[in-house]
Design an enzyme around this catalytic site. Structure first.
Site, PDB file in Angstrom:
ATOM      1  N   ARG A   4     -45.332 -41.886 -33.621  1.00  0.00           N
ATOM      2  CA  ARG A   4     -45.848 -41.139 -32.450  1.00  0.00           C
ATOM      3  C   ARG A   4     -47.348 -41.021 -32.640  1.00  0.00           C
ATOM      4  NH1 ARG A   4     -43.517 -35.933 -29.287  1.00  0.00           N
ATOM      5  NH2 ARG A   4     -42.276 -37.656 -28.483  1.00  0.00           N
ATOM      6  N   HIS A  23     -43.828 -44.368 -23.329  1.00  0.00           N
ATOM      7  CA  HIS A  23     -42.797 -43.636 -24.071  1.00  0.00           C
ATOM      8  C   HIS A  23     -41.481 -44.392 -23.839  1.00  0.00           C
ATOM      9  CE1 HIS A  23     -40.859 -40.568 -26.224  1.00  0.00           C
ATOM     10  NE2 HIS A  23     -41.052 -39.515 -25.444  1.00  0.00           N
ATOM     11  N   GLN A  38     -37.909 -42.820 -24.363  1.00  0.00           N
ATOM     12  CA  GLN A  38     -37.575 -41.850 -23.327  1.00  0.00           C
ATOM     13  C   GLN A  38     -37.024 -42.587 -22.096  1.00  0.00           C
ATOM     14  OE1 GLN A  38     -37.895 -38.267 -23.305  1.00  0.00           O
ATOM     15  NE2 GLN A  38     -36.562 -38.664 -21.567  1.00  0.00           N
ATOM     16  N   ASP A  79     -42.734 -34.504 -15.302  1.00  0.00           N
ATOM     17  CA  ASP A  79     -43.135 -34.283 -16.693  1.00  0.00           C
ATOM     18  C   ASP A  79     -44.303 -33.293 -16.654  1.00  0.00           C
ATOM     19  OD1 ASP A  79     -43.593 -34.491 -19.446  1.00  0.00           O
ATOM     20  OD2 ASP A  79     -44.597 -36.432 -19.318  1.00  0.00           O
ATOM     21  N   CYS A 113     -38.314 -35.072 -18.914  1.00  0.00           N
ATOM     22  CA  CYS A 113     -38.166 -35.525 -20.310  1.00  0.00           C
ATOM     23  C   CYS A 113     -38.207 -34.362 -21.290  1.00  0.00           C
ATOM     24  CB  CYS A 113     -39.244 -36.547 -20.628  1.00  0.00           C
ATOM     25  SG  CYS A 113     -40.913 -35.882 -20.504  1.00  0.00           S
ATOM     26  N   ARG A 130     -31.168 -39.062 -25.572  1.00  0.00           N
ATOM     27  CA  ARG A 130     -32.157 -39.601 -26.512  1.00  0.00           C
ATOM     28  C   ARG A 130     -31.453 -40.069 -27.793  1.00  0.00           C
ATOM     29  NH1 ARG A 130     -37.489 -38.286 -26.266  1.00  0.00           N
ATOM     30  NH2 ARG A 130     -37.610 -39.989 -27.766  1.00  0.00           N
TER      31      ARG A 130
HETATM   32  N1  NVA Z   1     -46.273 -36.823 -21.309  1.00  0.00           N
HETATM   33  C1  NVA Z   1     -45.913 -35.937 -22.380  1.00  0.00           C
HETATM   34  C2  NVA Z   1     -44.555 -36.262 -22.861  1.00  0.00           C
HETATM   35  C3  NVA Z   1     -44.028 -35.372 -23.939  1.00  0.00           C
HETATM   36  C4  NVA Z   1     -42.688 -35.761 -24.438  1.00  0.00           C
HETATM   37  C5  NVA Z   1     -46.952 -36.015 -23.483  1.00  0.00           C
HETATM   38  O1  NVA Z   1     -47.421 -37.128 -23.785  1.00  0.00           O
HETATM   39  O2  NVA Z   1     -47.296 -34.984 -24.047  1.00  0.00           O
HETATM   40  N1   CP Z   2     -39.245 -35.880 -24.588  1.00  0.00           N
HETATM   41  C1   CP Z   2     -39.784 -35.921 -25.835  1.00  0.00           C
HETATM   42  O1   CP Z   2     -40.242 -36.963 -26.323  1.00  0.00           O
HETATM   43  O2   CP Z   2     -39.743 -34.722 -26.481  1.00  0.00           O
HETATM   44  P1   CP Z   2     -40.395 -34.360 -27.893  1.00  0.00           P
HETATM   45  O3   CP Z   2     -41.884 -34.270 -27.695  1.00  0.00           O
HETATM   46  O4   CP Z   2     -39.773 -33.069 -28.259  1.00  0.00           O
HETATM   47  O5   CP Z   2     -40.066 -35.464 -28.870  1.00  0.00           O
END
Ligand code: NVA
Ligand code: CP
Length: 305
Positions: free
Chosen positions: A101, A128, A131, A223, A263, A291
């Protein structure tokens, strides 16, 4: 055959329908899979917080007979100056796959290029993909099929929206990205997805008008308005995105059996109202559960001998 990554949805474009079906099959097995990944270790590198991605990957590989290793990048040498190229080559000597990540997709790409084991994105600023796979599993479960269905994504044209565009196009769902003009999805991804959709007989379009976009929708999706790493002040985001909030009024414009997806994590009162996320159309917790099953499908496909 060389190793494969899942950094963009497109990296596994041809396998996407099989991944959806495999996730559904693995879900039906309820954790009893034998141990197809016995002896395999997944390194999970995190530059940002996570609840779902971290937990689902860990449980997924454990239930497949393997093992996960959580690595906080700030506590790794990479967080203190070691290069991503060196990190990739070293980790590849220890583990069978790397989940990452990242803040910056360029770092993700570099890790994918230098690692000799599969690299799976757990989100970056561009996409992502895992997801989006769970989202497709959820849509298939809830709506039965993809063709002829319409999904409307409302709000920030972010990483989740970008991957959803590719995944919808591959599965043949019509998708509207309904976002403010200044926060549209990545232009190259939008175009790429529209081309894939055209080959599959579906449509990917942009809109700035939620009232119009939601007519005939089978899925409303949103989101957060402020993604991790985005420094937009909350009051500015609220002003910019307010009309894109999923609320009872927008839901009443969609088809009667419309499902509502997010998500997570959610910000009730911002991108979605409490009434809607807790209401009968919401499938957000099934979506979150998926997931786990999607992660299993990815790990099995990429890490199995
Ligand atoms: N768009 C959000 C998704 C979190 C799972 C982010 O990147 O923070
Ligand atoms: N939706 C998602 O990726 O959640 P987290 O940030 O908790 O991993």
């Amino acid at each position: 055959m060389g190793k494969k990554n899942l950094i963009s949805v497109l990296d596994m474009k041809d396998q996407w329908p099989d991944l959806v079906d495999l996730a559904i099959k693995l879900k039906a097995e309820r954790g009893h899979h034998g141990a197809p990944l016995a002896g395999k270790t997944l390194a999970m590198m995190f530059e940002k917080p996570s609840t779902r991605t971290r937990t689902s990957f860990d449980v997924a590989i454990t239930e497949l007979g393997g093992h996960a290793l959580y690595l906080d990048v700030t506590k790794m040498q990479m967080g203190h100056g070691e290069t991503v190229e060196d990190t990739a080559r070293v980790l590849s000597r220890f583990v069978h796959g790397i989940m990452y990540r990242a803040f910056d997709y360029k770092m993700m790409d570099k890790l994918g290029e230098w690692a000799t084991v599969p690299v799976i994105s757990g989100l970056d600023d561009l996409e992502h993909p895992c997801q989006a796979l769970a989202d497709m599993v959820t849509i298939k479960e809830k709506l039965g099929s993809f063709r002829g269905k319409k999904i409307v994504y409302l709000g920030d044209g972010n990483n989740v929206c970008n991957s959803l565009l590719y995944a919808s196009a591959i599965m043949g769902i019509d998708m509207v990205a309904c976002c403010p003009a200044t926060r549209m999805p990545n232009a190259e991804i939008m175009l790429g997805a529209a081309n894939i959709a055209a080959e599959n007989g579906s449509k990917i379009v942009a809109s700035h008008d939620p009232q119009e976009a939601c007519v005939g929708a089978d899925v409303l999706y949103t989101d957060t308005w402020i993604s991790m790493g985005d420094d937009t002040p909350v009051d500015k985001a609220i002003k910019l995105f307010q009309m894109y909030q999923i609320n009872d009024e927008l839901l009443s414009i969609a088809n009667p059996g419309c499902i509502v997806m997010h998500c997570l994590p959610a910000h009730r009162g911002q991108e979605i109202t409490n009434e809607v996320i807790e209401g009968p159309h919401s499938v957000v917790f099934d979506q979150a559960e998926n997931r786990l099953h999607a992660q299993k499908a990815v790990l099995y496909t990429l890490l199995k001998d």
